[in-house]
Scaffold this motif. Structure first.
Motif, PDB file in Angstrom:
ATOM      1  N   THR A 150       0.820  -1.218   0.000  1.00 27.90           N
ATOM      2  CA  THR A 150       0.000   0.000   0.000  1.00 27.90           C
ATOM      3  C   THR A 150       0.851   1.264   0.000  1.00 27.90           C
ATOM      4  O   THR A 150       0.350   2.339  -0.334  1.00 27.90           O
ATOM      5  N   HIS A 151       2.128   1.148   0.377  1.00 30.98           N
ATOM      6  CA  HIS A 151       2.987   2.332   0.505  1.00 30.98           C
ATOM      7  C   HIS A 151       4.050   2.429  -0.596  1.00 30.98           C
ATOM      8  O   HIS A 151       4.816   3.391  -0.615  1.00 30.98           O
ATOM      9  N   GLU A 152       4.100   1.451  -1.509  1.00 31.87           N
ATOM     10  CA  GLU A 152       5.194   1.416  -2.470  1.00 31.87           C
ATOM     11  C   GLU A 152       5.213   2.638  -3.386  1.00 31.87           C
ATOM     12  O   GLU A 152       6.273   3.246  -3.606  1.00 31.87           O
ATOM     13  N   LEU A 153       4.069   3.019  -3.927  1.00 36.72           N
ATOM     14  CA  LEU A 153       4.037   4.183  -4.821  1.00 36.72           C
ATOM     15  C   LEU A 153       4.502   5.441  -4.105  1.00 36.72           C
ATOM     16  O   LEU A 153       5.255   6.252  -4.654  1.00 36.72           O
ATOM     17  N   ASP A 154       4.050   5.617  -2.862  1.00 32.51           N
ATOM     18  CA  ASP A 154       4.463   6.802  -2.108  1.00 32.51           C
ATOM     19  C   ASP A 154       5.948   6.764  -1.780  1.00 32.51           C
ATOM     20  O   ASP A 154       6.609   7.808  -1.741  1.00 32.51           O
ATOM     21  N   SER A 155       6.489   5.565  -1.556  1.00 35.76           N
ATOM     22  CA  SER A 155       7.922   5.465  -1.253  1.00 35.76           C
ATOM     23  C   SER A 155       8.771   5.835  -2.466  1.00 35.76           C
ATOM     24  O   SER A 155       9.934   6.240  -2.313  1.00 35.76           O
ATOM     25  N   ARG A 156       8.199   5.701  -3.667  1.00 33.11           N
ATOM     26  CA  ARG A 156       8.925   6.063  -4.884  1.00 33.11           C
ATOM     27  C   ARG A 156       8.772   7.542  -5.235  1.00 33.11           C
ATOM     28  O   ARG A 156       9.452   8.043  -6.132  1.00 33.11           O
ATOM     29  N   SER A 157       7.875   8.218  -4.560  1.00 36.70           N
ATOM     30  CA  SER A 157       7.571   9.618  -4.874  1.00 36.70           C
ATOM     31  C   SER A 157       8.501  10.562  -4.111  1.00 36.70           C
ATOM     32  O   SER A 157       9.352  10.127  -3.333  1.00 36.70           O
ATOM     33  N   LEU A 158       8.340  11.849  -4.341  1.00 37.62           N
ATOM     34  CA  LEU A 158       9.212  12.841  -3.712  1.00 37.62           C
ATOM     35  C   LEU A 158       9.159  12.730  -2.195  1.00 37.62           C
ATOM     36  O   LEU A 158       8.091  12.755  -1.599  1.00 37.62           O
ATOM     37  N   GLY A 159      10.334  12.604  -1.589  1.00 38.71           N
ATOM     38  CA  GLY A 159      10.411  12.498  -0.142  1.00 38.71           C
ATOM     39  C   GLY A 159      10.113  11.128   0.404  1.00 38.71           C
ATOM     40  O   GLY A 159      10.122  10.909   1.612  1.00 38.71           O
ATOM     41  N   GLY A 160       9.861  10.159  -0.500  1.00 37.18           N
ATOM     42  CA  GLY A 160       9.483   8.821  -0.051  1.00 37.18           C
ATOM     43  C   GLY A 160      10.640   8.023   0.516  1.00 37.18           C
ATOM     44  O   GLY A 160      10.452   7.157   1.371  1.00 37.18           O
ATOM     45  N   ARG A 161      11.842   8.300   0.031  1.00 34.31           N
ATOM     46  CA  ARG A 161      13.028   7.606   0.552  1.00 34.31           C
ATOM     47  C   ARG A 161      13.635   8.444   1.664  1.00 34.31           C
ATOM     48  O   ARG A 161      14.151   9.527   1.434  1.00 34.31           O
ATOM     49  N   LYS A 162      13.574   7.936   2.886  1.00 38.48           N
ATOM     50  CA  LYS A 162      13.976   8.728   4.047  1.00 38.48           C
ATOM     51  C   LYS A 162      15.442   8.544   4.436  1.00 38.48           C
ATOM     52  O   LYS A 162      15.937   9.227   5.326  1.00 38.48           O
ATOM     53  N   ARG A 163      16.109   7.597   3.791  1.00 37.42           N
ATOM     54  CA  ARG A 163      17.523   7.400   4.128  1.00 37.42           C
ATOM     55  C   ARG A 163      18.343   8.569   3.597  1.00 37.42           C
ATOM     56  O   ARG A 163      18.300   8.903   2.422  1.00 37.42           O
ATOM     57  N   LEU A 164      19.110   9.155   4.487  1.00 39.92           N
ATOM     58  CA  LEU A 164      19.902  10.321   4.118  1.00 39.92           C
ATOM     59  C   LEU A 164      21.346  10.136   4.552  1.00 39.92           C
ATOM     60  O   LEU A 164      21.620   9.495   5.570  1.00 39.92           O
ATOM     61  N   ILE A 165      22.258  10.671   3.775  1.00 34.94           N
ATOM     62  CA  ILE A 165      23.643  10.765   4.213  1.00 34.94           C
ATOM     63  C   ILE A 165      23.928  12.244   4.477  1.00 34.94           C
ATOM     64  O   ILE A 165      23.276  13.130   3.916  1.00 34.94           O
ATOM     65  N   LYS A 166      24.869  12.499   5.359  1.00 31.67           N
ATOM     66  CA  LYS A 166      25.114  13.872   5.803  1.00 31.67           C
ATOM     67  C   LYS A 166      25.436  14.804   4.638  1.00 31.67           C
ATOM     68  O   LYS A 166      25.001  15.954   4.610  1.00 31.67           O
ATOM     69  N   SER A 167      26.141  14.294   3.643  1.00 32.55           N
ATOM     70  CA  SER A 167      26.523  15.154   2.517  1.00 32.55           C
ATOM     71  C   SER A 167      25.294  15.651   1.758  1.00 32.55           C
ATOM     72  O   SER A 167      25.289  16.770   1.232  1.00 32.55           O
ATOM     73  N   GLU A 168      24.229  14.820   1.694  1.00 36.57           N
ATOM     74  CA  GLU A 168      23.006  15.241   1.019  1.00 36.57           C
ATOM     75  C   GLU A 168      22.358  16.401   1.761  1.00 36.57           C
ATOM     76  O   GLU A 168      21.921  17.386   1.153  1.00 36.57           O
ATOM     77  N   ALA A 169      22.289  16.284   3.081  1.00 36.26           N
ATOM     78  CA  ALA A 169      21.699  17.352   3.887  1.00 36.26           C
ATOM     79  C   ALA A 169      22.511  18.628   3.777  1.00 36.26           C
ATOM     80  O   ALA A 169      21.958  19.734   3.636  1.00 36.26           O
ATOM     81  N   ASP A 170      23.829  18.488   3.823  1.00 33.91           N
ATOM     82  CA  ASP A 170      24.704  19.665   3.734  1.00 33.91           C
ATOM     83  C   ASP A 170      24.553  20.351   2.379  1.00 33.91           C
ATOM     84  O   ASP A 170      24.468  21.577   2.286  1.00 33.91           O
ATOM     85  N   GLN A 171      24.501  19.543   1.343  1.00 36.38           N
ATOM     86  CA  GLN A 171      24.441  20.098  -0.013  1.00 36.38           C
ATOM     87  C   GLN A 171      23.162  20.883  -0.245  1.00 36.38           C
ATOM     88  O   GLN A 171      23.193  21.998  -0.788  1.00 36.38           O
ATOM     89  N   ILE A 172      22.028  20.309   0.163  1.00 33.21           N
ATOM     90  CA  ILE A 172      20.765  20.974  -0.121  1.00 33.21           C
ATOM     91  C   ILE A 172      20.589  22.238   0.719  1.00 33.21           C
ATOM     92  O   ILE A 172      20.061  23.241   0.237  1.00 33.21           O
ATOM     93  N   THR A 173      21.053  22.237   1.957  1.00 37.78           N
ATOM     94  CA  THR A 173      20.930  23.445   2.787  1.00 37.78           C
ATOM     95  C   THR A 173      21.871  24.546   2.306  1.00 37.78           C
ATOM     96  O   THR A 173      21.566  25.729   2.465  1.00 37.78           O
ATOM     97  N   GLN A 174      22.982  24.165   1.693  1.00 39.53           N
ATOM     98  CA  GLN A 174      23.887  25.170   1.138  1.00 39.53           C
ATOM     99  C   GLN A 174      23.285  25.855  -0.085  1.00 39.53           C
ATOM    100  O   GLN A 174      23.642  26.990  -0.417  1.00 39.53           O
ATOM    101  N   ARG A 175      22.332  25.175  -0.737  1.00 39.59           N
ATOM    102  CA  ARG A 175      21.732  25.722  -1.947  1.00 39.59           C
ATOM    103  C   ARG A 175      20.531  26.616  -1.658  1.00 39.59           C
ATOM    104  O   ARG A 175      20.025  27.281  -2.550  1.00 39.59           O
ATOM    105  N   SER A 176      20.066  26.614  -0.413  1.00 40.53           N
ATOM    106  CA  SER A 176      18.918  27.446  -0.059  1.00 40.53           C
ATOM    107  C   SER A 176      19.083  28.005   1.349  1.00 40.53           C
ATOM    108  O   SER A 176      19.026  27.261   2.333  1.00 40.53           O
ATOM    109  N   SER A 177      19.239  29.296   1.438  1.00 38.46           N
ATOM    110  CA  SER A 177      19.354  29.934   2.762  1.00 38.46           C
ATOM    111  C   SER A 177      18.040  29.819   3.524  1.00 38.46           C
ATOM    112  O   SER A 177      18.030  29.702   4.751  1.00 38.46           O
TER     113      SER A 177
END
Length: 461
Positions: free
Chosen positions: A324-351
Motif C-alpha cells: 500500500t505504501h510502495e508508490l508513495d515510497s517512490r515519490s518525492l520524499g518517499g526515501r527517508k535514508r539520508l547521508i550527511k553530505s546530502e543534507a549539507d548540499q541541499i541546505t547550502q543551496r537554499s538559505s
C-alpha cells in the motif's frame, strides 16, 4: 526596443527562436497582479470553481482549480503569443493538460502515479462520442447478463478491503471491460471503475489515506457497485461530450482527434529525459512527503488493483503495487535514508531551507529528515525539468507551505532559492486563498494550508 533571441536546438535538430523582449517580465507581472486590483481575492475563484468538461471526470486528490490554470495561461499568451508547448512535470489528473488543449496548445507531461497517467490519457481523447455511447450501452448489457460468481482480482488483504459481494460485482464490471476491443474505450471504462472501487471499498472516503471503516459500519453498509459504475459512466460521458463539443467548436478536433500533440508519460521526473522541449511550465508539485501531505499512492492503491495495468503502459513495473505504501515510497520524499553530505548540499543551496532547519533544532529527528528528504528530491527534479524547458521559457509553480512540527515550511522561498541556483529568475509572487480544494482543514499531522503561492519564474536565456 532591445530584444534577446535565444537559439534552441530541439531533439529533432530544428532551431527555434525564443523572443524575450525587455519589457516582457514586467508586463507579465503587471497583468497578473492587475487581476487582484478590483478583486483582492481574485485567485481563490470562490464560487466560480466548477469542474466542467473533462475536469469533472474523476475526483483526484487536491486537484488544481481549473480557473487558476486558465487565467495564468491567458495572461502568458497575451505576452507570448508564440507559445506552442506547455509542460507539467507533475501532471496529476490533467488540469493543466486540459486547459492547454482548450487553448489549442501542445502538451507534454509526466507523473509517477499510473492512475494519474490513465486519467490524463482518457481526457486527452480521442473523442469518438457516437462510438463511445454505443460501447457504453453494450458494456452495461454485458455486465447485467454476467451470471458468474468468480472473483477476477487477487491481492493481499482483499477480504479486508472488499466484502465478498462487492468483489463479485466489481469482477462482473472488470470482465465486461476486458471484452471491449478498443483500448481507448477500455481506458475510459477503467477510470469509471477506479472511482467505483474507491466508493465501494471498506476504506474511509473522508481521507485519502487507507483507513478501514469501523466494523459496525462495514456490516451495516449497503453498496451497489454496478449502479455506482453505471452512474459514473453516464456522468463521465456527459463531461466527455462537453469537452468534445468545446474542442470541436474551437476547431481543435479533426475526426474526433485533437490536432496538436499531447503526451503524458508514466515516469519519475527525476530520471526523465523529455524528447520535446516546452515553452512554458505550469505545475503544482506535491507540497511535501506523503506523511505530511497527500498520499497519492495510498489513494490509488485499491483502484489500481482492479485495472489492467498493461492498458496504462505495457512496460509498467507491477511492483509499484507490491504494498500500500510502495508508490508513495517512490515519490518525492518517499526515501527517508539520508547521508550527511546530502543534507549539507541541499541546505547550502537554499538559505531559506537552512534557516528553517535551524528552527527544528530540539524537535524529533524524523521531522528534519522528512523535510530534507523531500527537498533533496525536489532539487533532483529541477535539472530534468529545466532541461526540458526552452531558454527564456516561463515557469509557474503553484505551491502550499505545509507545517512540520508546528512550523510552516517556506516551500515558496526554498524553491525560489533552488531555481535561482539553476540561473532562473524570479519575476513575481501571487497569493491565493484555498477555498475549494478537497482537503480537510485539519488532519492528524497538522493544520493544512489555507493559502497557496503562485511563483512565476523565467529560465535563463
Amino acid at each position: 526596443m532591445a530584444i534577446n533571441l535565444a537559439k534552441i536546438t530541439t531533439t529533432y535538430g530544428l532551431e527555434l527562436l525564443i523572443c524575450v523582449k525587455q519589457n516582457h517580465d514586467s508586463l507579465l507581472c503587471q497583468r497578473l497582479q492587475a487581476l487582484t486590483k478590483t478583486d483582492k481575492d481574485y485567485w481563490s475563484f470562490r464560487g466560480n470553481c466548477r469542474r466542467e468538461y473533462s475536469h469533472g471526470m474523476f475526483q483526484y486528490p487536491a486537484m488544481m482549480v481549473p480557473q487558476v490554470a486558465q487565467a495564468i495561461l491567458q495572461q502568458i499568451y497575451v505576452v507570448h503569443p508564440e507559445l506552442e508547448w506547455v509542460g507539467d512535470p507533475f501532471s496529476g489528473s490533467g488540469t493543466i493538460m486540459t486547459e492547454s488543449m482548450m487553448n489549442g496548445l501542445a502538451f507534454s507531461g509526466t507523473d509517477i502515479n499510473p492512475l494519474a497517467v490513465l486519467i490524463c490519457r482518457v481526457k486527452s481523447g480521442p473523442y469518438f462520442t457516437k462510438a463511445l455511447k454505443e460501447k457504453i450501452e453494450n458494456l452495461k448489457a454485458c455486465i447485467v447478463s454476467d451470471r458468474k460468481w468468480t472473483v477476477e482480482t487477487s491481492f493481499p488483504n482483499i477480504e479486508k478491503w472488499f466484502n465478498k459481494d462487492i468483489q463479485i460485482a466489481l469482477s462482473k464490471i472488470q470482465r465486461g471491460i476486458r471484452k471491449e476491443k478498443a483500448a481507448w474505450a477500455r481506458s475510459f471504462f477503467w477510470i469509471a471503475l477506479a472511482e467505483t472501487v474507491r466508493a465501494s471499498s471498506n476504506s474511509r472516503t473522508s481521507t485519502y489515506k487507507l483507513h478501514i471503516r469501523p466494523q459496525k459500519e462495514i456490516e451495516g453498509r449497503i453498496s451497489d457497485p454496478i449502479k455506482v459504475f453505471k452512474n459514473t459512466l453516464d456522468r463521465n460521458f456527459k463531461h466527455y461530450q462537453e469537452q468534445a463539443k468545446r474542442l470541436s467548436n474551437a476547431g481543435y478536433l479533426q475526426r474526433g482527434r485533437y490536432q496538436r500533440e499531447v503526451s503524458v508519460s508514466l515516469a519519475d521526473i527525476r530520471d526523465f529525459n523529455q524528447r520535446k522541449k516546452v515553452d512554458t511550465i505550469i505545475t503544482s508539485p506535491p507540497y511535501g512527503d506523503n506523511a505530511t501531505t497527500v498520499p497519492y499512492g495510498q489513494y490509488s492503491y485499491l483502484p489500481l488493483q482492479w485495472v489492467d495495468l498493461e492498458d496504462i503502459d505495457p512496460n509498467i513495473d507491477k511492483d509499484c503495487l507490491i504494498s500500500t505504501h510502495e508508490l508513495d515510497s517512490r515519490s518525492l520524499g518517499g526515501r527517508k535514508r539520508l547521508i550527511k553530505s546530502e543534507a549539507d548540499q541541499i541546505t547550502q543551496r537554499s538559505s531559506a531551507l537552512a534557516k528553517y532547519m535551524k528552527s527544528l533544532n530540539g524537535q524529533p529527528r524524523d521531522r528534519a529528515i522528512r523535510v530534507i528528504a523531500f527537498f533533496r528530491d525536489i532539487d533532483a527534479s529541477l535539472g530534468p525539468i529545466l532541461k526540458g524547458l526552452n531558454r527564456g521559457g516561463l515557469m509557474v509553480w503553484v505551491l502550499g507551505n505545509r507545517k512540520v512540527g508546528g512550523k510552516r515550511v517556506p516551500f515558496d522561498l526554498i524553491l525560489s532559492d533552488l531555481l535561482q541556483e539553476h540561473n532562473a529568475k524570479l519575476l513575481c509572487k501571487l497569493t491565493r486563498s484555498i477555498s475549494s480544494k478537497r482537503m480537510a482543514l485539519k488532519n492528524n499531522i497538522a493544520d493544512t494550508m489555507s493559502k497557496e503561492t503562485i511563483l512565476v519564474m523565467r529560465k535563463a536565456i
